[in-house]
Design an enzyme around this catalytic site. Structure first.
Site, PDB file in Angstrom:
ATOM      1  N   ASP A 133      27.874  33.111 -28.574  1.00 52.26           N
ATOM      2  CA  ASP A 133      29.064  32.975 -27.718  1.00 52.26           C
ATOM      3  C   ASP A 133      28.766  32.215 -26.424  1.00 52.26           C
ATOM      4  OD1 ASP A 133      27.529  34.910 -26.482  1.00 52.26           O
ATOM      5  OD2 ASP A 133      29.162  36.330 -26.170  1.00 52.26           O
TER       6      ASP A 133
ATOM      7  N   ALA B 106      25.551  36.227 -34.166  1.00 50.16           N
ATOM      8  CA  ALA B 106      27.004  36.044 -34.297  1.00 50.16           C
ATOM      9  C   ALA B 106      27.649  37.185 -35.065  1.00 50.16           C
ATOM     10  CB  ALA B 106      27.280  34.718 -35.001  1.00 50.16           C
TER      11      ALA B 106
ATOM     12  N   ASN C  21      21.046  36.254 -16.834  1.00 45.95           N
ATOM     13  CA  ASN C  21      20.438  35.960 -18.129  1.00 45.95           C
ATOM     14  C   ASN C  21      21.488  35.255 -18.983  1.00 45.95           C
ATOM     15  OD1 ASN C  21      19.158  36.093 -20.650  1.00 45.95           O
ATOM     16  ND2 ASN C  21      19.946  38.171 -21.012  1.00 45.95           N
TER      17      ASN C  21
ATOM     18  N   ARG D 123      36.037  42.624 -26.273  1.00 47.83           N
ATOM     19  CA  ARG D 123      36.735  42.237 -25.044  1.00 47.83           C
ATOM     20  C   ARG D 123      37.708  41.069 -25.238  1.00 47.83           C
ATOM     21  NH1 ARG D 123      31.016  42.152 -21.987  1.00 47.83           N
ATOM     22  NH2 ARG D 123      30.396  41.838 -24.169  1.00 47.83           N
TER      23      ARG D 123
HETATM   24  C1  UD1 Z   1      24.314  39.540 -23.469  1.00 49.31           C
HETATM   25  C2  UD1 Z   1      23.043  39.973 -22.729  1.00 49.31           C
HETATM   26  C3  UD1 Z   1      23.215  39.716 -21.231  1.00 49.31           C
HETATM   27  C4  UD1 Z   1      23.515  38.254 -20.994  1.00 49.31           C
HETATM   28  C5  UD1 Z   1      24.739  37.804 -21.802  1.00 49.31           C
HETATM   29  C6  UD1 Z   1      24.865  36.307 -21.705  1.00 49.31           C
HETATM   30  C7  UD1 Z   1      22.181  41.819 -24.049  1.00 49.31           C
HETATM   31  C8  UD1 Z   1      21.982  43.276 -24.133  1.00 49.31           C
HETATM   32  N1  UD1 Z   1      22.820  41.373 -22.992  1.00 49.31           N
HETATM   33  O1  UD1 Z   1      25.355  40.378 -23.026  1.00 49.31           O
HETATM   34  O2  UD1 Z   1      22.023  40.069 -20.556  1.00 49.31           O
HETATM   35  O3  UD1 Z   1      23.745  38.031 -19.619  1.00 49.31           O
HETATM   36  O4  UD1 Z   1      24.581  38.152 -23.194  1.00 49.31           O
HETATM   37  O5  UD1 Z   1      26.058  35.830 -22.276  1.00 49.31           O
HETATM   38  O6  UD1 Z   1      21.758  41.090 -24.928  1.00 49.31           O
HETATM   39  N2  UD1 Z   1      25.759  40.324 -31.325  1.00 49.31           N
HETATM   40  C9  UD1 Z   1      25.281  40.577 -32.595  1.00 49.31           C
HETATM   41  N3  UD1 Z   1      25.137  41.882 -32.959  1.00 49.31           N
HETATM   42  C10 UD1 Z   1      25.389  42.923 -32.137  1.00 49.31           C
HETATM   43  C11 UD1 Z   1      25.865  42.639 -30.844  1.00 49.31           C
HETATM   44  C12 UD1 Z   1      26.032  41.338 -30.464  1.00 49.31           C
HETATM   45  O7  UD1 Z   1      25.021  39.667 -33.380  1.00 49.31           O
HETATM   46  O8  UD1 Z   1      25.218  44.074 -32.557  1.00 49.31           O
HETATM   47  C13 UD1 Z   1      25.966  38.910 -30.929  1.00 49.31           C
HETATM   48  C14 UD1 Z   1      27.409  38.632 -30.535  1.00 49.31           C
HETATM   49  O9  UD1 Z   1      28.145  38.171 -31.662  1.00 49.31           O
HETATM   50  C15 UD1 Z   1      27.271  37.568 -29.459  1.00 49.31           C
HETATM   51  C16 UD1 Z   1      25.897  37.806 -28.873  1.00 49.31           C
HETATM   52  O10 UD1 Z   1      25.209  38.639 -29.785  1.00 49.31           O
HETATM   53  O11 UD1 Z   1      27.341  36.266 -30.002  1.00 49.31           O
HETATM   54  C17 UD1 Z   1      25.964  38.455 -27.502  1.00 49.31           C
HETATM   55  O12 UD1 Z   1      26.604  39.687 -27.589  1.00 49.31           O
HETATM   56  P1  UD1 Z   1      27.543  40.251 -26.431  1.00 49.31           P
HETATM   57  O13 UD1 Z   1      27.995  41.606 -26.837  1.00 49.31           O
HETATM   58  O14 UD1 Z   1      28.567  39.270 -26.081  1.00 49.31           O
HETATM   59  O15 UD1 Z   1      26.488  40.397 -25.232  1.00 49.31           O
HETATM   60  P2  UD1 Z   1      26.820  40.414 -23.686  1.00 49.31           P
HETATM   61  O16 UD1 Z   1      27.422  41.714 -23.337  1.00 49.31           O
HETATM   62  O17 UD1 Z   1      27.557  39.203 -23.301  1.00 49.31           O
HETATM   63 CA    CA Z   2      28.570  37.627 -24.431  1.00 49.02          CA
END
Ligand code: UD1
Ligand code: CA
Length: 453
Positions: A106, A12, A171, A18
């Site tokens: 999320d 989180a 995924n 976005r």
């Molecule tokens: C990610 C997955 C994707 C999947 C999708 C599902 C990866 C690389 N991709 O993409 O394959 O289909 O989720 O919803 O994992 N977060 C952190 N630290 C960071 C970045 C993100 O804690 O540095 C957390 C965010 O707060 C979020 C979650 O990880 O809750 C997912 O991050 P997000 O950037 O939304 O990933 P997606 O692009 O949706």
């Molecule tokens: Ca996401």
């Protein structure tokens, strides 16, 4: 399955670019709860010893919202991707031999039963990693699961608008890992050349390369919705609202037009209550049995008894309404309104921080602010408590069975005794003793008209 063998980790820390928002993404609300609270609530159906939550962007704000004894926060100072977020939890893996359950913060609609199935499948198959997948008609921005000819998962491809696919298996962003696998392989994640981020999803490829078993656990797309944009949030709201309303109907509540109401998570409604179209119930609302909420009624954080009839377009916030009361149409109950049993608050009546006793009536065009009204009182049309002198608020106290004539101004602080009668059009500035008639208006005079020449 033993819950003590599972270590849940919620990611989180992301900003949620976005969403285009000042608020961290996981704090955006879905039917009244922050996104992350939906994930935590699902986890709390199990008895895990602790829940690790990775925070980063506006970490203090996120922490404040979810702080609790079972949560351990890990800070990801720079948001270098989902893989990096997991790397920040390395310390917890050193002496742990069970299953690490990783959940994107999320993905709010994932259900308890699916989580149970994921963990059971993972433990049964002894896979190094088991990931949740869903079939979709449009891959959008989700990562796509790649399988070989035999149907074995071989990797996850991150998707951009350029290679967006029609039918795909995505995924979901929820994974069960063997702790030992993570411990040994997190260090092999590499920064992606374009985005500069460590992708958690690269661990799938690493597992395949090492000849480890990778399993899948499919769920319906409805559970898999990930919130990246406000469009996703609206879609998730629609899905969750439909489930919530269906549950209420099965519990014995009549909802005339299920698609038109808006009801948040912390709302409770008693048996045989009827909701007309356009009703909006927000925050913590507790509504009793046999109530009728007419079209356009908006209630926030309030407690409402049984057999209460709230007529069209009434707005109620932080108030308490006892059994048998009738409100509205077009009434406004502001914070601190407390309406006693069988009382009646009619059209264009505003009540603020006031008590109205049993069976009392304020039927039309009235303002009651900082007032204490006894029982059996009749408040005539147009009565106003003048509670504010420009600097301070003052109280108006009206005894039982008093009768306040129409268009009376009660200049507070002022008391009207029991059974007193106030003549219509009075401006009352002095306390009126019980059983007394008070009239405070200019005497009416009649004079002979002058005859025209
Ligand atoms: C990610 C997955 C994707 C999947 C999708 C599902 C990866 C690389 N991709 O993409 O394959 O289909 O989720 O919803 O994992 N977060 C952190 N630290 C960071 C970045 C993100 O804690 O540095 C957390 C965010 O707060 C979020 C979650 O990880 O809750 C997912 O991050 P997000 O950037 O939304 O990933 P997606 O692009 O949706
Ligand atoms: Ca996401």
């Amino acid at each position: 399955m033993f819950e003590s063998d599972v270590l849940p980790v919620v990611l989180a820390a992301g900003k949620g670019t976005r969403m285009r928002s000042k608020l961290p993404k996981v704090l955006h609300k879905l039917l009244g709860w922050p996104l992350i609270s939906h994930v935590l609530t699902t986890l709390r159906h199990f008895r895990f010893n602790q829940i690790i939550t990775v925070v980063g962007y506006k970490a203090e704000d996120v922490k404040r919202h979810i702080e609790s004894r079972d949560i351990v926060f890990v800070e990801q100072r720079e948001q270098l991707g989902t893989g990096h977020a997991l790397m920040c939890c390395q310390g917890f893996l050193n002496h742990f031999e069970g299953t690490v359950l990783v959940l994107n913060g999320d993905v709010p609609l994932f259900r308890e039963e699916s989580l149970k199935r994921l963990l059971e499948t993972h433990i049964e198959t002894q896979a190094a990693v088991t990931l949740v997948t869903a079939k979709v008609k449009d891959s959008q921005e989700y990562g796509v699961v790649l399988r070989d000819r035999q149907g074995r998962i071989i990797g996850i491809a991150e998707i951009t608008d350029r290679n967006r696919m029609k039918a795909a298996e995505i995924n979901v962003g929820i994974y069960a890992f063997k702790a030992a696998f993570l411990r040994e392989n997190l260090k092999y994640l590499q920064r992606h050349p374009q985005k500069g981020e460590y992708y958690l999803t690269d661990l799938i490829k690493i597992a395949v390369e090492r000849g480890e078993l990778v399993g899948g656990c499919e769920v319906p797309f409805e559970e898999a919705i990930g919130i990246n944009t406000r469009k996703d949030l609206a879609l998730a709201t629609k899905v969750l609202e439909r489930h919530l309303v269906e549950r209420l109907m099965l519990e014995g509540i009549t909802i005339i037009d299920p698609e038109s109401v808006y009801i948040e998570m912390d709302v409770e409604i008693g048996l045989d209550s009827i909701l007309f179209p356009g009703v909006c119930l927000r925050g913590k609302v507790c509504l009793g049995e046999d109530c009728i909420l007419e079209p356009g009624v908006i209630i926030t954080d309030s407690e409402i008894g049984d057999k209460v009839h709230i007529k069209a377009y009434s707005v109620i916030a932080n108030s308490k309404i006892e059994d048998g009361v009738s409100i509205g149409p077009f009434a406004h109950l502001r914070p601190g309104a407390h309406i006693g049993e069988d009382a009646r608050i009619g059209n264009f009546v505003e009540v603020k921080k006031s008590y109205v006793g049993k069976g009392s009536k304020a039927s039309h065009l009235t303002y009651l602010g900082d007032a204490e009204v006894g029982s059996g009182v009749n408040i005539g049309a147009g009565t106003i408590t003048c509670n504010y002198d420009g600097r301070q608020k003052h109280k108006t106290i009206i005894g039982d069975k008093a009768f306040i004539g129409s268009n009376t101004a009660l200049v507070a602080p002022v008391k009207v005794g029991e059974n007193a009668l106030i003549g219509a059009g009075s401006v009352i500035t002095k306390d009126v003793p019980p059983n007394t008639l008070a009239i405070a208006r200019a005497r009416e005079v009649h004079k002979q008209k002058k005859r025209k020449a």
